[in-house]
Motif scaffolding. Sequence first.
Motif, mmCIF file in Angstrom:
data_model
loop_
_atom_site.group_PDB
_atom_site.id
_atom_site.type_symbol
_atom_site.label_atom_id
_atom_site.label_comp_id
_atom_site.label_asym_id
_atom_site.label_seq_id
_atom_site.Cartn_x
_atom_site.Cartn_y
_atom_site.Cartn_z
ATOM 1 N N ASP A 23 66.052 38.719 44.282
ATOM 2 C CA ASP A 23 65.000 38.881 43.369
ATOM 3 C C ASP A 23 63.783 40.041 45.540
ATOM 4 O O ASP A 23 62.311 40.428 44.620
ATOM 5 C CB ASP A 23 64.025 37.593 43.177
ATOM 6 N N ASP A 24 63.931 39.264 46.219
ATOM 7 C CA ASP A 24 63.618 39.621 47.363
ATOM 8 C C ASP A 24 64.104 40.958 48.220
ATOM 9 O O ASP A 24 64.126 40.949 49.077
ATOM 10 C CB ASP A 24 63.630 38.324 48.027
ATOM 11 N N GLY A 25 64.861 41.151 47.572
ATOM 12 C CA GLY A 25 66.065 42.837 47.232
ATOM 13 C C GLY A 25 67.254 42.251 49.189
ATOM 14 O O GLY A 25 67.978 43.289 49.445
ATOM 15 N N TRP A 26 67.160 41.406 49.367
ATOM 16 C CA TRP A 26 68.547 41.199 49.667
ATOM 17 C C TRP A 26 69.661 40.833 49.026
ATOM 18 O O TRP A 26 70.426 40.844 47.356
ATOM 19 C CB TRP A 26 69.088 38.785 50.049
ATOM 20 N N THR A 27 71.012 41.191 49.455
ATOM 21 C CA THR A 27 72.354 41.207 48.544
ATOM 22 C C THR A 27 72.689 40.302 48.663
ATOM 23 O O THR A 27 73.332 40.077 49.922
ATOM 24 C CB THR A 27 73.346 42.376 49.481
ATOM 25 N N VAL A 28 73.607 39.814 47.603
ATOM 26 C CA VAL A 28 73.792 38.176 47.187
ATOM 27 C C VAL A 28 75.357 37.696 47.319
ATOM 28 O O VAL A 28 75.302 38.193 46.156
ATOM 29 C CB VAL A 28 72.942 37.204 47.255
ATOM 30 N N THR A 29 76.064 36.647 48.104
ATOM 31 C CA THR A 29 77.060 36.744 47.545
ATOM 32 C C THR A 29 77.610 34.646 47.449
ATOM 33 O O THR A 29 77.204 34.449 48.490
ATOM 34 C CB THR A 29 78.308 37.178 48.269
ATOM 35 N N VAL A 30 77.594 34.681 46.499
ATOM 36 C CA VAL A 30 77.267 33.449 46.287
ATOM 37 C C VAL A 30 78.619 32.457 46.225
ATOM 38 O O VAL A 30 79.846 32.911 45.837
ATOM 39 C CB VAL A 30 76.751 32.424 44.219
ATOM 40 N N TYR A 31 79.332 31.242 47.151
ATOM 41 C CA TYR A 31 80.973 31.250 47.387
ATOM 42 C C TYR A 31 81.050 29.650 46.770
ATOM 43 O O TYR A 31 79.682 28.946 46.861
ATOM 44 C CB TYR A 31 81.865 31.589 48.705
ATOM 45 N N ASP A 32 81.681 29.582 44.925
ATOM 46 C CA ASP A 32 81.972 28.585 44.462
ATOM 47 C C ASP A 32 82.558 28.524 44.428
ATOM 48 O O ASP A 32 84.015 28.927 43.956
ATOM 49 C CB ASP A 32 80.718 28.119 43.374
ATOM 50 N N ALA A 33 83.195 26.393 44.298
ATOM 51 C CA ALA A 33 84.684 26.228 44.109
ATOM 52 C C ALA A 33 84.532 25.974 43.184
ATOM 53 O O ALA A 33 86.112 25.786 42.906
ATOM 54 C CB ALA A 33 84.685 24.748 44.942
ATOM 55 N N GLY A 34 83.993 25.829 42.358
ATOM 56 C CA GLY A 34 83.951 25.346 40.816
ATOM 57 C C GLY A 34 83.370 24.393 39.791
ATOM 58 O O GLY A 34 82.907 23.726 40.275
ATOM 59 N N ALA A 35 82.559 24.909 38.581
ATOM 60 C CA ALA A 35 81.726 24.607 38.300
ATOM 61 C C ALA A 35 81.579 23.536 37.574
ATOM 62 O O ALA A 35 80.263 22.307 37.474
ATOM 63 C CB ALA A 35 81.627 25.848 36.863
ATOM 64 N N ARG A 36 83.092 22.923 37.676
ATOM 65 C CA ARG A 36 82.823 21.493 37.433
ATOM 66 C C ARG A 36 82.295 20.569 38.256
ATOM 67 O O ARG A 36 82.461 19.378 37.777
ATOM 68 C CB ARG A 36 84.389 21.457 36.835
ATOM 69 N N ARG A 37 82.123 20.617 39.470
ATOM 70 C CA ARG A 37 81.839 19.593 40.445
ATOM 71 C C ARG A 37 80.595 19.843 40.569
ATOM 72 O O ARG A 37 79.692 19.380 41.060
ATOM 73 C CB ARG A 37 82.388 20.299 41.998
ATOM 74 N N ARG A 38 79.674 20.765 40.215
ATOM 75 C CA ARG A 38 78.510 20.802 40.498
ATOM 76 C C ARG A 38 77.422 19.508 39.437
ATOM 77 O O ARG A 38 77.855 19.515 37.599
ATOM 78 C CB ARG A 38 77.311 22.551 39.039
ATOM 79 N N ALA A 39 76.707 18.696 39.834
ATOM 80 C CA ALA A 39 76.361 17.916 39.204
ATOM 81 C C ALA A 39 75.055 18.290 38.249
ATOM 82 O O ALA A 39 75.201 17.560 37.415
ATOM 83 C CB ALA A 39 75.621 17.141 40.363
ATOM 84 N N ALA A 40 74.646 19.262 38.562
ATOM 85 C CA ALA A 40 73.954 19.368 36.915
ATOM 86 C C ALA A 40 74.716 19.645 36.565
ATOM 87 O O ALA A 40 73.804 20.116 34.731
ATOM 88 C CB ALA A 40 73.123 21.051 38.283
ATOM 89 N N HIS A 41 75.649 20.177 36.474
ATOM 90 C CA HIS A 41 76.117 20.609 34.924
ATOM 91 C C HIS A 41 76.340 19.061 33.700
ATOM 92 O O HIS A 41 76.043 18.750 32.644
ATOM 93 C CB HIS A 41 77.595 20.201 35.300
ATOM 94 N N VAL A 42 76.562 17.814 34.389
ATOM 95 C CA VAL A 42 76.124 16.355 33.740
ATOM 96 C C VAL A 42 75.149 15.649 33.515
ATOM 97 O O VAL A 42 74.733 15.644 32.405
ATOM 98 C CB VAL A 42 77.561 15.738 34.261
ATOM 99 N N ALA A 43 73.550 16.780 34.863
ATOM 100 C CA ALA A 43 72.387 15.929 34.627
ATOM 101 C C ALA A 43 71.677 15.898 33.415
ATOM 102 O O ALA A 43 71.780 16.461 32.354
ATOM 103 C CB ALA A 43 71.553 16.890 35.835
ATOM 104 N N GLY A 44 70.740 14.948 33.850
ATOM 105 C CA GLY A 44 69.471 14.912 32.487
ATOM 106 C C GLY A 44 68.826 16.262 32.572
ATOM 107 O O GLY A 44 68.384 16.536 30.990
ATOM 108 N N GLY A 45 68.237 16.667 33.608
ATOM 109 C CA GLY A 45 67.632 17.623 33.784
ATOM 110 C C GLY A 45 66.192 17.599 33.116
ATOM 111 O O GLY A 45 65.564 18.101 32.756
ATOM 112 N N MET A 46 65.642 15.631 33.462
ATOM 113 C CA MET A 46 64.428 15.866 34.035
ATOM 114 C C MET A 46 63.687 16.708 34.929
ATOM 115 O O MET A 46 63.795 16.005 36.017
ATOM 116 C CB MET A 46 64.212 14.679 34.680
ATOM 117 N N LEU A 47 62.228 16.851 34.766
ATOM 118 C CA LEU A 47 61.772 18.052 35.629
ATOM 119 C C LEU A 47 60.559 16.868 36.314
ATOM 120 O O LEU A 47 59.142 17.076 36.424
ATOM 121 C CB LEU A 47 61.034 18.764 35.633
ATOM 122 N N GLY A 48 61.173 15.484 36.943
ATOM 123 C CA GLY A 48 60.373 14.346 37.375
ATOM 124 C C GLY A 48 59.610 14.980 38.236
ATOM 125 O O GLY A 48 59.718 14.810 39.335
ATOM 126 N N CYS A 49 58.347 14.008 38.305
ATOM 127 C CA CYS A 49 57.354 14.112 39.655
ATOM 128 C C CYS A 49 56.597 12.811 39.488
ATOM 129 O O CYS A 49 57.533 11.794 40.622
ATOM 130 C CB CYS A 49 56.073 15.224 39.053
#
Length: 346
Positions: A23-49
């Motif tokens: 969004d700030d105009g950078w040209t960005v490439t994300v390298y990711d070993a695999g979506a199955r390892r993402r913790a956020a795939h299983v997470a609850g999603g609470m926006l805890g404060c």
Amino acid sequence: MRRELSVVGGGVVGLACALAAADDGWTVTVYDAGARRRAAHVAGGMLGCFGEGHPGEGELLDVAAASAALWPDFLTRLGDPAVRTADSSILLGVSSTDLAYLDEQVRFVRGRMPDVDLPRCTGNRLRRHESALARGTAGGYLAEGEGAVDNRLLLAALTRRFEQAGGTIVTDTVDDPTALTGDQVLIAAGLGSTALAGLVGADVPLRGEKGEILRLRRTRWSVPPPTHVIRGRRHGRPIYLVPRADGVVVGATQYEALGPDDRAPQAIGVAELLADAIAVMPGLSTYELAEAAAGIRPSSVDGVPVVRRVDERILIATGHGRNGIALSPWTAARIRELLNHPEREG
Ligand SMILES: Cc1cc2nc3c(=O)[nH]c(=O)nc-3n(C[C@H](O)[C@H](O)[C@H](O)COP(=O)(O)OP(=O)(O)OC[C@H]3O[C@@H](n4cnc5c(N)ncnc54)[C@H](O)[C@@H]3O)c2cc1C
């Protein structure tokens, strides 16, 4: 200055930072070993404060409060109203002992944030907000504005918005971050960050904290899912119910993972979560058990995320532990600041 950024890791932290940079105009490439390892795939999603305001974790509470303030704009940027699944939480003590523990937690939060509005309620009063809560619940607190998101819709929306902003995602494992192209390189590889940071001389120790989590789906015969996040304690064990369009997410256990591949749910974790969830909201007993999963939280030693510059080319964002979703807008804002003002310290 050329503005090319390589990001190692396409979890929620890497993607949130990548989108901010794009969004700030950078040209960005994300390298990711695999979506199955993402913790956020299983997470609850609470926006805890407030619910994350544990005595001794004052700095984390400050960061969580700062991130909570950024969520409305972050959600607007994502542009999918279905991502948000709850606006408020109930902090619940099942027994009087559980409630006494909660009282201590809220005392700590109020000491740190004197203006916070956390009304204490009896169990009966809480049942006026969530009628399916068990009778006999000791009581708790209403945390208005402390909501939740659907973790999988969030990851999908982040990916979509990032690609629409011109970003590229490459499925690949990075062995050496210094070999990547780009003026700047961000290491946001969750648990994998320790090894990558070591290659550039940074000591970033992390603990892998495993957690089981369940997904229950409402049936035709069931009571509706709660509309609030219910964060309870029962027999001293934390239990939470996070609303989804079709049911509820029940989480989560927390203990040291045996290793990065220790990702299968254990029977005892599943059994305790089910027992506690049904004790908090008996109507859940007729829900379908749609999924039992486990993930590993990449946790820093002191619980506060590690978000800083390592050298003039490398940055790091990791160690978000149990709060990586909630803290992703704050992390993206910090990384944006460090990218756009490289003279500033992390
Ligand atoms: C059961 C459970 C419940 C949770 N509930 C909540 C919650 O309610 N609210 C909340 O805020 N947080 C929650 N969390 C925590 C949250 O999910 C994590 O803090 C967050 O997802 C961490 O994100 P990350 O991007 O730092 O790491 P990760 O999700 O681990 O992502 C790292 C990514 O980097 C990739 N990677 C690793 N090494 C390399 C490499 N060498 N090259 C390329 N790619 C690499 C991996 O494949 C992965 O995709 C929960 C976690 C668990 C396990």
